[in-house]
Design an enzyme around this catalytic site. Structure first.
Site, mmCIF file in Angstrom:
data_model
loop_
_atom_site.group_PDB
_atom_site.id
_atom_site.type_symbol
_atom_site.label_atom_id
_atom_site.label_comp_id
_atom_site.label_asym_id
_atom_site.label_seq_id
_atom_site.Cartn_x
_atom_site.Cartn_y
_atom_site.Cartn_z
ATOM 1 C CG HIS A 154 -1.948 1.101 1.214
ATOM 2 N ND1 HIS A 154 -3.279 0.881 1.495
ATOM 3 C CD2 HIS A 154 -1.841 2.427 0.972
ATOM 4 C CE1 HIS A 154 -3.943 2.024 1.413
ATOM 5 N NE2 HIS A 154 -3.099 2.983 1.111
ATOM 6 C CG HIS A 203 -1.527 6.334 -2.503
ATOM 7 N ND1 HIS A 203 -2.734 6.157 -3.135
ATOM 8 C CD2 HIS A 203 -1.714 5.929 -1.218
ATOM 9 C CE1 HIS A 203 -3.618 5.680 -2.259
ATOM 10 N NE2 HIS A 203 -3.022 5.527 -1.088
ATOM 11 C CG HIS A 213 -7.843 3.747 0.377
ATOM 12 N ND1 HIS A 213 -7.342 3.128 -0.731
ATOM 13 C CD2 HIS A 213 -6.815 4.470 0.897
ATOM 14 C CE1 HIS A 213 -6.061 3.465 -0.880
ATOM 15 N NE2 HIS A 213 -5.713 4.280 0.103
ATOM 16 C CD GLU A 228 -6.872 7.066 5.736
ATOM 17 O OE1 GLU A 228 -7.443 6.899 4.652
ATOM 18 O OE2 GLU A 228 -5.786 7.669 5.834
ATOM 19 C CG ASP A 236 0.085 9.254 0.466
ATOM 20 O OD1 ASP A 236 0.055 8.956 -0.743
ATOM 21 O OD2 ASP A 236 -0.910 9.241 1.207
HETATM 22 ZN ZN LIG Z 1 -3.769 4.986 0.793
#
Ligand SMILES: [Zn+2]
Length: 334
Positions: free
Chosen positions: A11, A13, A189, A192, A271
């Site tokens: 996972h 990006h 996703h 979260e 990220d």
């Molecule tokens: Zn993500």
């Protein structure tokens, strides 16, 4: 210290992984002033909306297939340098279209970067195409159709990212049906920004083998039991969760409780430079801030590879590499 441990992540990006030094070089190349979003310590943002502005500004500095090859190769080289053997990169062909490069050239650049990194370091990588939820069901369905049509051996999964609060998961079900029919692995996703109900919706509607984050499932005991029973893998990104205040600190993060309840979990960076983290730091956090033993961490790496969207021959090769390193026979759960 966890530096010596073999690592894997499923996972991350692509644009979110842009190393600040590379971003600085790209800004120079295109004559763009990035002083408001990048200082000597890295990317600068204060809240979630500023994070998105910063993210888009960084993404806008990658404009050609070569730029994307360079971005992909440099991120994978960074991973390989800390003993990472496998990585799945989340990309949005839509983004390639939006910047006028075109989805095909965008994807070709990413593939070139993967091949170059594999040649140089041996790291194995695959691509997950994502639809952006906040652009609405039509765009997400188009992303799934693109991924299905691509028939690219490196494109092995489909995801949905973006604003979790936008629409119902059911509105996006068709996109996942298209991806499933094309033989792509499914992840989404959830859990979260939104709570346990978003994870429940994802399980009911999408039936994915993995969930991006999913950490707020902890709010519902029956749901945690269901995840454990199904064997759904949660792609957990602790550093991202703390940076975005999903939990106030690592002590209150749900990773340990989820793992203890029998949910399959692994470590990921999401990220990384935007959250002042890296996959290496996530492993370090798991060890020093969360108190996981090396054996438990190796177990999470094993889970990532078991859940990876790869052909079985590659999976077996990666697992035997991990087992050779850990002295594990691979049969006992860590
Ligand atoms: Zn993500």
């Amino acid at each position: 210290m966890t530096r010596h441990l073999l690592k894997a992540e499923i996972h991350c990006h692509l644009e979110g992984a842009a190393p600040p030094d590379l971003t600085r070089a790209q800004a120079q190349k295109y004559g763009v002033d990035v002083s408001s979003i990048l200082d000597e310590n890295g990317y600068v943002w204060s809240d979630f909306s500023a994070f998105l502005v910063c993210y888009d500004a960084v993404a806008s500095l990658f404009r050609t297939a070569d730029d994307y090859a360079k971005l992909t190769e440099s991120y994978l080289a960074e991973l390989a340098a800390v003993n990472t053997i496998y990585s799945e990169i989340i990309v949005s062909p839509d983004h390639g279209d939006r910047i006028g490069l075109g989805a095909d050239a965008y994807l070709a650049g990413v593939c070139d970067g993967i091949h170059a990194a594999r040649e140089a370091t041996g790291i194995e990588a695959r691509i997950i195409v994502t639809g952006e939820r906040h652009f609405g069901p039509e765009r997400v369905i188009a992303a799934a159709q693109y991924a299905a049509r691509a028939r690219n051996p490196l494109v092995t999964g489909f995801n949905m990212a973006g604003e979790e609060r936008m629409g119902r998961v059911a509105d996006y079900a068709r996109a996942f049906d298209i991806a499933r029919d094309a033989g792509l692995g499914l992840t989404i996703h959830a859990g979260e920004v939104c709570g346990a109900s978003s994870v429940r919706d994802a399980l009911d509607v999408v039936r994915p083998s993995r969930i991006g984050h999913g950490v707020r499932a902890i709010e519902d005991t029956a749901l945690v039991e269901r995840l454990a029973e199904l064997g759904t893998v949660l792609e957990v990104c602790p550093g991202s969760n703390i940076a975005l205040k999903v939990f106030p600190d690592f002590d209150s993060h749900s990773l340990r409780a989820l793992k203890a309840a029998g949910v399959r979990v692994c470590l990921n960076s999401d990220d990384p430079p935007f959250f002042r983290t890296s996959l290496a730091r996530e492993y370090e956090i798991a060890s020093s801030a969360m108190g996981f033993s090396d054996a438990e961490i190796n177990g999470m790496t094993r889970t990532a590879i078991e859940a990876a969207f790869v052909d079985e021959a590659t999976r077996v090769r990666l697992l035997s590499r991990l087992d050779a390193e850990t002295g594990d026979d691979g049969r006992k759960p860590a």
